[in-house]
Design a protein around this motif. Structure first.
Motif, PDB file in Angstrom:
ATOM      1  N   TYR A 330     -35.138 -21.788  42.267  1.00  0.00           N
ATOM      2  CA  TYR A 330     -33.882 -22.382  41.794  1.00  0.00           C
ATOM      3  C   TYR A 330     -32.751 -22.118  42.784  1.00  0.00           C
ATOM      4  N   TRP A 331     -32.854 -21.061  43.508  1.00  0.00           N
ATOM      5  CA  TRP A 331     -31.780 -20.699  44.432  1.00  0.00           C
ATOM      6  C   TRP A 331     -31.914 -21.387  45.784  1.00  0.00           C
ATOM      7  N   ILE A 332     -32.865 -22.226  45.926  1.00  0.00           N
ATOM      8  CA  ILE A 332     -33.028 -22.949  47.176  1.00  0.00           C
ATOM      9  C   ILE A 332     -32.465 -24.359  46.983  1.00  0.00           C
ATOM     10  N   PRO A 333     -31.499 -24.798  47.762  1.00  0.00           N
ATOM     11  CA  PRO A 333     -30.979 -24.125  48.945  1.00  0.00           C
ATOM     12  C   PRO A 333     -29.695 -23.334  48.691  1.00  0.00           C
ATOM     13  N   ASN A 334     -29.097 -23.431  47.492  1.00  0.00           N
ATOM     14  CA  ASN A 334     -27.750 -22.898  47.298  1.00  0.00           C
ATOM     15  C   ASN A 334     -27.751 -21.724  46.321  1.00  0.00           C
ATOM     16  N   PHE A 335     -27.113 -20.648  46.733  1.00  0.00           N
ATOM     17  CA  PHE A 335     -26.996 -19.471  45.871  1.00  0.00           C
ATOM     18  C   PHE A 335     -25.553 -18.986  45.848  1.00  0.00           C
ATOM     19  N   TYR A 336     -25.019 -18.812  44.643  1.00  0.00           N
ATOM     20  CA  TYR A 336     -23.809 -18.034  44.468  1.00  0.00           C
ATOM     21  C   TYR A 336     -24.084 -17.081  43.316  1.00  0.00           C
ATOM     22  N   GLY A 337     -23.842 -15.812  43.546  1.00  0.00           N
ATOM     23  CA  GLY A 337     -24.112 -14.861  42.482  1.00  0.00           C
ATOM     24  C   GLY A 337     -23.877 -13.434  42.926  1.00  0.00           C
ATOM     25  N   ARG A 338     -24.530 -12.535  42.225  1.00  0.00           N
ATOM     26  CA  ARG A 338     -24.277 -11.109  42.377  1.00  0.00           C
ATOM     27  C   ARG A 338     -25.513 -10.383  42.897  1.00  0.00           C
ATOM     28  N   LEU A 339     -25.309  -9.526  43.882  1.00  0.00           N
ATOM     29  CA  LEU A 339     -26.328  -8.598  44.355  1.00  0.00           C
ATOM     30  C   LEU A 339     -25.875  -7.201  43.948  1.00  0.00           C
ATOM     31  N   ALA A 340     -26.772  -6.390  43.393  1.00  0.00           N
ATOM     32  CA  ALA A 340     -26.380  -5.056  42.928  1.00  0.00           C
ATOM     33  C   ALA A 340     -27.469  -4.044  43.232  1.00  0.00           C
ATOM     34  N   LEU A 341     -27.045  -2.848  43.614  1.00  0.00           N
ATOM     35  CA  LEU A 341     -27.944  -1.723  43.861  1.00  0.00           C
ATOM     36  C   LEU A 341     -27.351  -0.504  43.170  1.00  0.00           C
ATOM     37  N   GLN A 342     -28.191   0.229  42.451  1.00  0.00           N
ATOM     38  CA  GLN A 342     -27.701   1.368  41.660  1.00  0.00           C
ATOM     39  C   GLN A 342     -28.610   2.576  41.827  1.00  0.00           C
ATOM     40  N   ARG A 343     -27.978   3.749  41.881  1.00  0.00           N
ATOM     41  CA  ARG A 343     -28.724   5.003  41.841  1.00  0.00           C
ATOM     42  C   ARG A 343     -28.089   5.894  40.785  1.00  0.00           C
ATOM     43  N   GLN A 344     -28.890   6.322  39.847  1.00  0.00           N
ATOM     44  CA  GLN A 344     -28.420   7.238  38.801  1.00  0.00           C
ATOM     45  C   GLN A 344     -29.505   8.282  38.583  1.00  0.00           C
ATOM     46  N   GLY A 345     -29.269   9.470  39.109  1.00  0.00           N
ATOM     47  CA  GLY A 345     -30.305  10.486  39.102  1.00  0.00           C
ATOM     48  C   GLY A 345     -31.449  10.048  40.002  1.00  0.00           C
ATOM     49  N   THR A 346     -32.653  10.098  39.487  1.00  0.00           N
ATOM     50  CA  THR A 346     -33.813   9.669  40.270  1.00  0.00           C
ATOM     51  C   THR A 346     -34.108   8.177  40.121  1.00  0.00           C
ATOM     52  N   ARG A 347     -33.428   7.509  39.200  1.00  0.00           N
ATOM     53  CA  ARG A 347     -33.677   6.083  38.966  1.00  0.00           C
ATOM     54  C   ARG A 347     -32.866   5.248  39.947  1.00  0.00           C
ATOM     55  N   ILE A 348     -33.556   4.422  40.726  1.00  0.00           N
ATOM     56  CA  ILE A 348     -32.916   3.519  41.688  1.00  0.00           C
ATOM     57  C   ILE A 348     -33.323   2.091  41.323  1.00  0.00           C
ATOM     58  N   TYR A 371     -38.494   5.309  40.584  1.00  0.00           N
ATOM     59  CA  TYR A 371     -37.951   6.658  40.393  1.00  0.00           C
ATOM     60  C   TYR A 371     -38.246   7.501  41.629  1.00  0.00           C
ATOM     61  N   ASP A 372     -37.200   8.075  42.172  1.00  0.00           N
ATOM     62  CA  ASP A 372     -37.291   8.880  43.390  1.00  0.00           C
ATOM     63  C   ASP A 372     -37.598  10.331  43.006  1.00  0.00           C
ATOM     64  N   TYR A 373     -38.817  10.539  42.498  1.00  0.00           N
ATOM     65  CA  TYR A 373     -39.176  11.879  42.026  1.00  0.00           C
ATOM     66  C   TYR A 373     -39.254  12.893  43.165  1.00  0.00           C
ATOM     67  N   GLN A 374     -39.503  12.430  44.391  1.00  0.00           N
ATOM     68  CA  GLN A 374     -39.604  13.348  45.523  1.00  0.00           C
ATOM     69  C   GLN A 374     -38.240  13.667  46.138  1.00  0.00           C
ATOM     70  N   GLY A 375     -37.196  13.011  45.679  1.00  0.00           N
ATOM     71  CA  GLY A 375     -35.861  13.286  46.185  1.00  0.00           C
ATOM     72  C   GLY A 375     -35.645  12.858  47.623  1.00  0.00           C
ATOM     73  N   GLN A 376     -36.338  11.798  48.060  1.00  0.00           N
ATOM     74  CA  GLN A 376     -36.214  11.332  49.443  1.00  0.00           C
ATOM     75  C   GLN A 376     -34.948  10.521  49.700  1.00  0.00           C
ATOM     76  N   PHE A 377     -34.391   9.933  48.633  1.00  0.00           N
ATOM     77  CA  PHE A 377     -33.303   8.975  48.814  1.00  0.00           C
ATOM     78  C   PHE A 377     -32.085   9.379  47.984  1.00  0.00           C
ATOM     79  N   GLN A 378     -31.638  10.603  48.174  1.00  0.00           N
ATOM     80  CA  GLN A 378     -30.559  11.152  47.375  1.00  0.00           C
ATOM     81  C   GLN A 378     -29.300  11.476  48.181  1.00  0.00           C
ATOM     82  N   THR A 379     -29.216  11.019  49.416  1.00  0.00           N
ATOM     83  CA  THR A 379     -28.032  11.276  50.232  1.00  0.00           C
ATOM     84  C   THR A 379     -26.818  10.563  49.647  1.00  0.00           C
ATOM     85  N   PRO A 380     -25.682  11.254  49.477  1.00  0.00           N
ATOM     86  CA  PRO A 380     -24.465  10.599  48.968  1.00  0.00           C
ATOM     87  C   PRO A 380     -23.997   9.483  49.909  1.00  0.00           C
TER      88      PRO A 380
END
Length: 482
Positions: A330-348, A371-380
């Motif tokens: 549906y987004w081909i060829p035109n897209f307007y919308g929201r991209l979001a990335l979230q980290r809360q504790g180990t949940r990404i 879930y980042d159970y190994q804590g690899q991606f927790q840099t502020p």
């Protein structure tokens, strides 16, 4: 002269008037409601007891004539009729004799057009009303002092749509009728318990000025070149420079403080054609300019239209992990919308939402998490970097950025109640489609367990909103008739 039984078909956002198409409507019959009843037979008792009643599908019978001047036109209109009455979903009919009523139908089975002459024909068609009711024009009423006395002129119950503008921060919104049926999202707080804000806004940039943004010396998998300007209140690449691979302008901005638990959202437009390539990237950086995460949308193919949303944590030099990488036709060829990335504790988690400007709502949501159970991606995170890219000298997609928003996610205790909606927010309770929207986003997960998408009954309805003084509400509905 136009037939008194003439009607208009509304289909695929177009209107088709039978008279204008050269079709004479000879008769138009709507069958009575088809009542299906279940009855119980009680031993040693005469007759039966009525157990339940439902109105089943309803029929519409129409007879029409075609009068044309030559055989070629006659054959053309016959096949136009076949196409007009066939559809994958319901279409609507509005009759000239009753222009304020609309019925929804589908064609089932087959029908034949009888040739009266080589240029004239006659046919009868039976249509099915999956929804057996006929609908009037949309009505609207505004609540006064958190209450409303509504008179529904229809003979049947109707499904309403409530829309509320939030006047003050609140942890819940409830709409209730005089019978105790209610709709509610969120949770009310006891008088002695303050509500907690689930987040703090750290950066909100409407992309109307680049003043707060600084230069970027280098970018991942590409070269910095060109410049970013402002057009129509949005960031746009004014030039891409030159390069042998991906290249284009980039800017970055520091946050007021490093963030551990965060949510970043950006609203972008990405319009591409079969011969165009392009990319928009938003990188999250730490204090030392190392990449912590990335949001992007791109087209890397030169021979067909594409739009891929890709979200990642960690730099490509490693370690890294893609949270989501998806495309949607549906987004081909035109897209307007929201991209979001979230980290809360180990949940990404990552999310990509297409915005429908016709409805003001987001749809075709794509989301994923890990879930980042190994804590690899927790840099502020401490900085936000944006980039528009062109590949070599290929024609480039149309791209711009409308808004960037970064929030700090606050920890909510087990017995604490978060704010659901803030002053200025918009809530829509769509009882027709069983969904609730907050600022265009689906939040039916916030619906109270006992709440229901209740109907407006025929006659007088008394409806109330809570909390008192916190909402400016209106309701829309279409009266339904047998």
């Amino acid at each position: 002269m136009k037939s008194k039984y003439n009607f208009v078909i509304k289909k695929n956002n177009q209107n088709f008037d039978m008279h204008e198409l050269g079709i004479w409507v000879e008769s138009f019959h709507i069958y009575s409601p088809h009542a299906e009843r279940k009855k119980l037979i009680v031993p040693n008792r005469a007759g039966s007891l009525l157990s339940s009643t439902r109105i089943a599908e309803r029929r519409v019978a129409i007879t029409m004539q075609i009068e044309e001047e030559n055989e070629n036109n006659y054959e053309t209109i016959k096949h136009d009729i076949f196409d007009l009455f066939f559809s994958e979903k319901e279409f609507s009919i509005v009759r000239d004799i009753k222009p304020d009523r609309e019925l929804f139908v589908i064609q089932e089975g087959e029908y034949d057009i009888e040739n009266l002459t080589t240029t004239d024909g006659k046919f009868s068609i039976d249509l099915t009303m999956p929804d057996p009711f006929i609908y009037g024009l949309q009505l609207e009423k505004v609540f006064e002092n958190d209450s409303l006395v509504l008179t529904n002129p229809g003979t049947e119950k109707s499904k309403p749509i409530f829309e509320s503008t939030v006047l003050q921060d609140t942890s819940f919104v409830q709409i209730v009728n005089e019978n105790g049926d209610y709709m509610m999202v969120g949770k009310p707080a006891p008088a002695d318990q303050p509500v907690i804000s689930p987040y703090d806004e750290i950066l909100v940039d409407d992309c109307s000025s680049t003043v707060a943004w600084g230069a970027v010396p280098s970018i991942e998998s590409g070269d910095v070149a060109g410049s970013i300007g402002v057009s129509n209140g949005r960031f746009v690449p004014t030039s891409y420079g030159t390069g042998t691979g991906w290249h284009g302008p980039a800017l970055k901005q520091s946050l007021s403080s490093p963030l551990q638990d965060f949510n970043i959202q950006t609203w972008v437009e990405f319009n591409t054609a079969a011969n165009e390539l392009g990319r928009i990237q938003i990188h999250l950086l730490d204090v030392d300019n190392n990449i912590v995460g990335m949001l992007s949308i791109f087209d890397s193919y030169s021979q067909f239209q594409d739009a891929v949303g890709r979200f990642r944590v960690g730099p490509l030099s490693g370690p890294y992990k893609y949270v989501m990488s998806e495309r949607h036709p549906y987004w081909i060829p035109n897209f307007y919308g929201r991209l979001a990335l979230q980290r809360q504790g180990t949940r990404i988690s990552a999310q990509m939402d297409f915005y429908d400007s016709n409805t003001g709502r987001y749809k075709f949501n794509l989301a994923d998490e890990f879930y980042d159970y190994q804590g690899q991606f927790q840099t502020p995170i401490s900085q936000v970097q944006i980039h528009f890219g062109q590949y070599r000298s290929y024609a480039v997609a149309t791209m711009n950025m409308d808004k960037v928003r970064v929030i700090r996610l606050n920890e909510i205790g087990e017995n604490e109640i978060p704010i659901l909606a803030y002053a200025g927010d918009n809530l829509v309770f769509d009882h027709q489609n069983d969904i609730v929207y907050l600022n265009g986003m689906d939040i039916k997960m916030e619906k109270d367990f006992g709440a229901s998408y209740f109907n407006i009954m025929s006659g007088t309805n008394r409806i109330f909103t809570f909390p008192q003084g916190a909402l400016d509400t209106k309701v829309k509905w279409r009266p339904a008739y047998k």
